[in-house]
Every structure is written in structure tokens, then in C-alpha cells.
Design an enzyme around this catalytic site. Structure first.
Site, PDB file in Angstrom:
ATOM      1  CB  SER A  98      -0.895   0.040   1.241  1.00  0.00           C
ATOM      2  OG  SER A  98      -1.802  -1.038   1.218  1.00  0.00           O
ATOM      3  N   PRO A 112     -15.335  11.367   4.925  1.00  0.00           N
ATOM      4  CG  PRO A 112     -15.081  12.470   6.980  1.00  0.00           C
ATOM      5  CD  PRO A 112     -14.793  12.608   5.524  1.00  0.00           C
ATOM      6  N   GLY A 142     -17.557   7.815   0.052  1.00  0.00           N
ATOM      7  CA  GLY A 142     -16.568   6.788  -0.250  1.00  0.00           C
ATOM      8  C   GLY A 142     -16.718   6.320  -1.677  1.00  0.00           C
ATOM      9  CB  CYS A 180      -4.725   8.332  -9.309  1.00  0.00           C
ATOM     10  SG  CYS A 180      -4.356  10.027  -9.751  1.00  0.00           S
ATOM     11  CB  ALA A 212      -3.815   2.505  -7.104  1.00  0.00           C
ATOM     12  CD  GLN A 254      -9.816 -38.853  -0.132  1.00  0.00           C
ATOM     13  OE1 GLN A 254     -11.009 -38.613   0.014  1.00  0.00           O
ATOM     14  NE2 GLN A 254      -9.393 -39.933  -0.744  1.00  0.00           N
ATOM     15  CG  ASP A 258     -10.405 -24.359   8.050  1.00  0.00           C
ATOM     16  OD1 ASP A 258     -10.721 -24.518   9.233  1.00  0.00           O
ATOM     17  OD2 ASP A 258     -10.736 -25.137   7.135  1.00  0.00           O
ATOM     18  CD  GLU A 273      -6.401   2.184  -4.372  1.00  0.00           C
ATOM     19  OE1 GLU A 273      -6.621   2.551  -5.536  1.00  0.00           O
ATOM     20  OE2 GLU A 273      -5.637   2.764  -3.609  1.00  0.00           O
ATOM     21  CG  ASP A 306     -20.692  -5.362  -3.098  1.00  0.00           C
ATOM     22  OD1 ASP A 306     -20.332  -6.490  -3.514  1.00  0.00           O
ATOM     23  OD2 ASP A 306     -21.313  -5.177  -2.042  1.00  0.00           O
TER      24      ASP A 306
END
Lengths: 251, 410
Positions: B114, B157, B160, B261, B265, B302, B359, B386, B390
Site C-alpha cells: 500500500s 467521511p 466513499g 490514479c 493503483a 483428502q 483454517d 480502491e 461490489d
């Protein structure tokens, strides 16, 4: 001042080494690298370059793939690159002759090399080249510094540290030192691509590889480690202590 | 337990799995054989640096919640910052090389990648593409060496996924601009020497260069993250922040600026996530071979093999996706949707691989003795920043149907 660094390309220490019909299966080795002790020799040569303006000539002897080790040397700053192209086995005497001729060809009065190669571990190249060229030879060197009249070399051993003064011409065989190896940066890598590699053969050096005194008969895997011993409970303490003292020799 | 013990264990022949120590980069289809010699040398240099300087220090840095300044210096001296940019002291590498660098850095930690992504793609790139000649000469050479750190202020804030509605404003005042507003989730913010800040000037989004110490500018660090703990995340606060007129980026107006930009990224992330996935796979494989349950290494069962095979399958597909996208980017034959697909897919599979790897590690997987839970927690952020997973789906949905589904319409 020209400084020659003798570099050997060996299987990377992380590569798996297999054996096929009595010799090392080179085709199956996934990664080749500069022999680690040679890296310390190279690092010291590069310090001489930045400290006293020495020209560093990296020399390797080996098949086509070995040129990668010269490009790696160039990426960290080697000035000139010489590849003695030779495929197949070569006895240590012929190897020493060829490298000696190569050193003479580039006109180097100082030769830096690892104390031994990580694959064969024979340790004969540095002293052998020094003998043929009639140069002084200092082994197990961890650090060198240019002095007014030659070099000051530091030899570190488990029993103490020795400092020796060495006059030119000379060969230094390097042990792992306390110096940090430099890492190539992008600029160095891009420059290395453009650096020419002079390619010559044993014949160009007037070296005849026939009539070698030593040749490898066979290569085998090390014997399988015997299964460990298991002890349980506090009652076994005395027995374990005895075995550690008398069998393992660790206490 | 070493390989010798394993080989003789209960008569199982494990001679094929000799190397169970040290990182072995998974490359099942030899995708890296498609890289150029220079790209391979850069890969090895960055990989070696990560082995020596990141892996031994990362867990402690995460516990302390710090990004080590030595990382900035060393990344700078490797010459990899702003990798694909040409001129002004920048490396001028291929986008593929940039991808490889991101992958190797993120194998260490997403926070390290990052740092490099933000510096190169989000701070250097806009100056390089949209800046004035003076701005390029002033900032880029020192940013390429890591001497100056940059950050990127777009997210707010309350804004986004829809940055177009941002409220941070710039107004003209004589020979200055006055900035007011706040940005949030800003990587490198507190340690940055300069910030590329996107703000509305007369209702149009413009880019501004704000320097540390400019009056009215502060960058308090955000604390309490469970993710990207070795990366600095900050707020940027502008209270009548006054900057000279020549700090505006002259070359771009509107969302095209920040989105250009982000495309770069996101490209880097599509490679980087594979690095995290490889680290988690490597740890899972090694752990499964050495962990004995019911008298056998769990790798002999397995269910575990199924998980490892699935990881190998997804990583291999992700590697091919990243490589081909790199070639398209280098050829200039790409659309942002190509990048959305790769970012979304590769982060998605990396996160799932991290979870499955955790796991396989059982309870040990929650300890920082193993890298997997750290990668898992990091990737939760990477999935979100970035462009969230969704949002990338919606970008592809719009591409497929021609109908945007970001907003609910009037």
C-alpha cells in the site's frame, strides 16, 4: 587499479539438487546463483571501487547460463565482464590455468575470490591461481582495505582476528564477512542489461583441458539420517545425559 | 520436524516434498517464465529484500502499529517507486514490472505494498500526468527516491464509493487557494510530506498539492485498525488551509483525475493480492506437511488436499489474469473494466485463500507466528479500498448491460 573478481555460478542454496546416472542432474536445478563466498569477494571489490576508484572486472568460467552471474555482478556495479565459455566438466588445474590467463588478460594485480565454491567446496581456485600467477595469497579473508603500500586484510577465525599487510600482486580468498551485501536497484539492473560481456573460450586463452590429474568418479546422496531415539519420563534423564556426552559429544 | 523425519514417517513416501522450510513462490504454470530478464532480476531483488527486511520485522511492526522508516529508505534506494513512470528520476519500467514489484511487496505485507501503491500510483502519477513542469521537477525526483512521501486525499467521511459528491472545497483568494473539508482513510497521511487533494473549485473537482506545514492543514493518524496495522492511515483536515496558486494540478478537471490514479493503483493491487495469496498458500502447504494428527501429516488427508488444490487452482488463474492484464496495460490496449475484473477477482480469491489457509493452520493460524491471519485481516481492507468489491461488480454490470446501477435514479 584493476580488481578481478572470480565468480562461479552454482545451484542456489535453496535449489533441490538431484543425481542422475552418477552425476548431478543440472537440468533439474531450478535456480542458479553466484556462489555465496564469491558474493563477499564481489562486495569487497565494489567497496574498493567506491573507496579508491578501482575498476572491477567480474570473470566467470562456465556454460552459457553462467553469464547471468556476470549480469548480476554488473547490476550491483561491476565495471567489466568477462565470460570464459566452457560447457562440461573441467579439472581444477585447467580451471586455475584458464582463470589465471583471464586475470592476466584483463591486467588485474588484485584478485578476489570466494574461499570455496558452494557446490564443489574444493577451495583450490584462489590458492591455485595465486600459485600460477606467482601472486601472494591470503585465505579466509573477511575484509580488505587499500593501504599506502598494498592492502590491509582482516582474517576472522573462531580463535581470533588476524590483520595482515599484503603487497601487490595478490589473491584474496574470502570467507563470509560481517559486511552487508549490496542489493541491486532498478537503475543498476537496467544498466546491467546494456553492459557488454566479453566472451572467450579456453582455446582463446591457450588452455588445453586434456590430461587432467583429477576427475570425478561418481556422486552419491549422503546416507539417510538414522531414525531418532525417543526417551520418556524423568527416569531417562541419566541415560540421556550419558548419550549426549558419549555419543553426541555435545556436553 | 525436518524433511528426513517426514520421509520415514509411518512408511509414507514424502520424498517429493523435501523443501518444507522457506518461502517457495508458487508458479504452477511457470507464468514468470514469460517475464523479461530485467523483470526477473527486479522480482528477485524485491523478493530478497522482503525476505530480509520485511518478514523478520513485520509482526512486531504490526503489534506496534508502525510503518518502519527504514522501509521507506530501503524501498526508495531500490528505485522501485513510481515504477512505470518515465523521466524526472522515475524508473521507467513496464507496467508488468510494476505488477511484479507489487506482488513481491504484498507477499510480505499488504501495508508495505500500500505504501508503494499510494506513493507511485496515487501521488507521483497525478503530478507526472497532470502536473506543471515546475511541479514535476520539484517533487518527482525526490519522491522516486523515497525522500518525499506523498498521499492521496479523495475519500471523505461521508463520501466513499461516490466521490463525485465530495464536499471539500477550494476557493480563490488573491494569489492563494483556500481549502476547507476533511478526507478520511488516507494511507501514508501522517508521514506524508505532500498530499494530492481532490476538492471542488467552483463545483468542478480539481487536484491540489498540499504540503506538510501548510497553514490550516493537519493529518491526525487513525488508530484502532485491525487491518493494515503496519501502514499509516490518517485523516486530512483542512481548516481555511491556504496554499499558493501554483499548487493546483493544471492538467485535469473532474473525476477523470482521481480515477486515472485509481486505475493504476488497482492494477497494482490485482498483482499484489496474488502475493498475499502465495504467502498464505506457502504457509498452509508447509504447515499441512509438518502438522501430525491421527498419526499422519494433515496434508495426507483428502479434505486438506482439496483445500490446497483449490488454492493452487485459484492462484494460477489469478496469476494468468494479472500477467495478461500487465501485457494489455503495456500495450495500451485496456479499458478500466479490465482492471476492475482483475482487482475484484484477485483480492476476492486472496481473501478466501487466506481464510482457508487460516483454517488449515487450525488454532495456530490465529497466532502471529504464522503470516496468515495478518494477510487475512489486511485483505479485508484491500477488498474495500480502491473501489469496493461490489463497486467493481457494478462497473462490470454497467459494461455488460449499458445500464448504470450505482444510483437509484431520480
Amino acid at each position: 587499479m584493476k580488481v578481478a573478481v572470480l565468480i562461479k555460478q552454482v545451484p542456489d542454496t535453496t535449489a533441490k539438487v538431484g543425481i542422475i546416472s552418477g552425476s548431478v542432474d543440472e537440468g533439474a536445478i531450478s535456480k542458479w546463483s553466484i556462489s555465496p563466498y564469491d558474493e563477499y569477494a564481489l562486495e569487497s571489490a565494489l567497496s574498493l571501487q567506491s573507496g579508491s576508484g578501482a575498476t572491477v572486472v567480474a570473470i566467470t568460467l562456465g556454460p552459457e547460463r553462467s553469464s547471468k552471474s556476470l549480469i548480476d555482478a554488473a547490476a550491483v556495479g561491476a565495471d567489466e565482464l568477462l565470460h570464459v565459455v566452457h560447457d562440461g566438466a573441467l579439472g581444477s588445474l585447467s580451471l586455475q590455468k584458464a582463470l589465471s590467463e583471464a586475470v592476466t588478460r584483463v591486467g588485474a594485480e588484485v584478485v578476489l575470490v570466494g574461499k570455496q565454491a558452494a557446490d564443489t567446496n574444493s577451495g583450490s581456485t584462489g590458492p591455485g591461481v595465486a600459485k600460477i600467477l606467482n601472486y601472494s595469497c591470503v585465505g579466509l579473508v573477511s575484509r580488505i582495505e587499500a593501504g599506502s603500500d598494498g592492502f590491509e586484510a582482516t582474517r576472522s577465525t573462531p580463535s581470533g582476528i588476524e590483520r595482515v599487510s599484503v603487497k601487490l600482486p595478490c589473491v584474496f580468498a574470502f570467507d563470509k564477512g560481517d559486511v552487508e551485501l549490496r542489493r541491486p536497484n532498478v537503475r543498476g539492473i537496467m544498466m546491467a542489461k546494456k553492459k557488454p560481456i566479453e566472451r572467450i573460450t579456453l582455446a582463446d586463452l591457450g588452455v588445453d583441458s586434456t590430461g587432467e590429474g583429477v576427475s570425478t568418479t561418481s556422486v552419491d546422496y549422503p546416507p539417510e539420517k538414522p531414525e531418532g531415539q525417543r526417551f520418556e519420563g524423568p527416569d531417562s534423564a541419566a541415560e540421556v545425559a550419558t548419550k549426549l556426552r558419549e555419543e553426541a559429544n555435545v556436553i | 520436524m525436518g524433511p528426513f523425519e517426514l520421509r520415514t514417517l509411518k512408511g509414507l513416501d514424502l520424498s517429493g516434498c523435501t523443501d518444507i522450510m522457506g518461502y517457495e513462490a508458487l508458479d504452477f504454470y511457470d507464468v514468470d517464465s514469460l517475464l523479461t530478464d530485467e523483470e526477473l532480476m527486479i522480482r528477485d531483488a524485491v523478493r530478497g529484500w522482503v525476505d530480509e527486511s520485511v518478514i523478520p520485522k513485520i509482526e512486531n511492526a504490526c503489534r506496534e502499529g508502525v510503518f518502519l522508516d527504514e522501509w521507506r529508505q530501503e524501498i526508495g534506494s531500490m528505485g522501485i517507486l513510481g515504477a512505470p513512470l518515465k523521466g524526472y528520476g522515475c524508473p521507467g519500467l513496464s507496467y508488468t514490472a510494476y505488477g511484479v514489484i507489487c506482488r513481491e511487496l504484498e507477499r510480505g505485507d499488504s501495508g508495505i505494498r500500500s505504501f508503494a501503491s499510494v506513493q507511485g500510483s496515487l501521488a507521483m502519477y497525478p503530478i507526472w500526468d497532470f502536473g506543471s513542469e515546475d511541479q514535476k521537477e520539484k517533487y518527482l525526483p525526490r519522491m522516486a527516491t523515497g525522500e518525499l512521501i506523498g498521499c492521496f486525499g479523495l475519500t471523505e467521511p461521508d463520501y466513499g464509493s461516490n466521490p463525485g459528491d465530495m464536499v471539500t472545497k477550494a476557493t480563490e483568494d488573491g494569489d492563494s487557494f483556500i481549502l476547507n473539508g476533511a478526507k478520511m482513510w488516507i494511507t501514508n497521511g501522517t508521514i506524508a510530506d505532500l498530499a494530492i487533494v481532490w476538492a471542488k473549485l467552483d463545483g468542478v473537482i480539481r487536484g491540489f498539492i498540499v504540503e506538510k506545514g501548510d497553514p490550516g492543514f493537519s493529518a491526525p493518524e487513525m488508530k484502532g485498525k485491525h487491518s493494515l496495522k503496519a501502514s499509516v492511515t490518517s485523516e486530512l483536515v483542512f481548516q481555511d488551509c491556504r496554499i499558493p496558486k501554483d499548487r493546483i494540478l493544471p492538467g485535469v478537471k473532474g473525476l477523470r483525475g482521481p480515477f486515472s490514479c485509481l486505475n493504476n493503483a488497482r492494477f497494482g493491487i490485482s498483482w499484489g493480492a496474488i502475493g498475499s495469496a502465495q504467502a498464505c498458500y506457502d504457509s498452509a502447504r508447509s504447515y499441512a506437511l509438518s502438522r501430525i494428527q491421527f498419526d499422519h501429516p494433515i496434508a495426507a488427508y483428502q479434505l486438506v488436499q482439496n483445500k490446497l488444490a483449490w488454492m493452487l487452482r485459484e492462484i494460477t488463474k489469478g496469476q494468468l489474469l494479472a500477467y495478461h492484464l500487465g501485457k494489455k496495460k503495456d500495450a495500451g490496449e485496456w479499458i478500466p473494466e479490465h482492471i476492475s475484473l482483475a482487482k475484484m477477482n484477485n483480492v476476492d480469491i486472496a481473501l478466501e485463500i487466506a481464510r482457508v489457509s487460516r483454517d488449515i493452520h487450525g488454532a495456530n493460524g490465529i497466532l502471529d507466528e504464522y503470516p496468515v491471519m495478518r494477510h487475512m485481516a489486511n485483505l479485508e481492507s484491500v477488498k474495500t479500498y480502491e473501489g469496493t468489491h461490489d463497486i467493481h461488480n457494478l462497473i462490470l454490470g454497467r459494461h455488460i448491460t449499458g445500464i448504470q446501477a450505482f444510483t437509484k435514479g431520480a
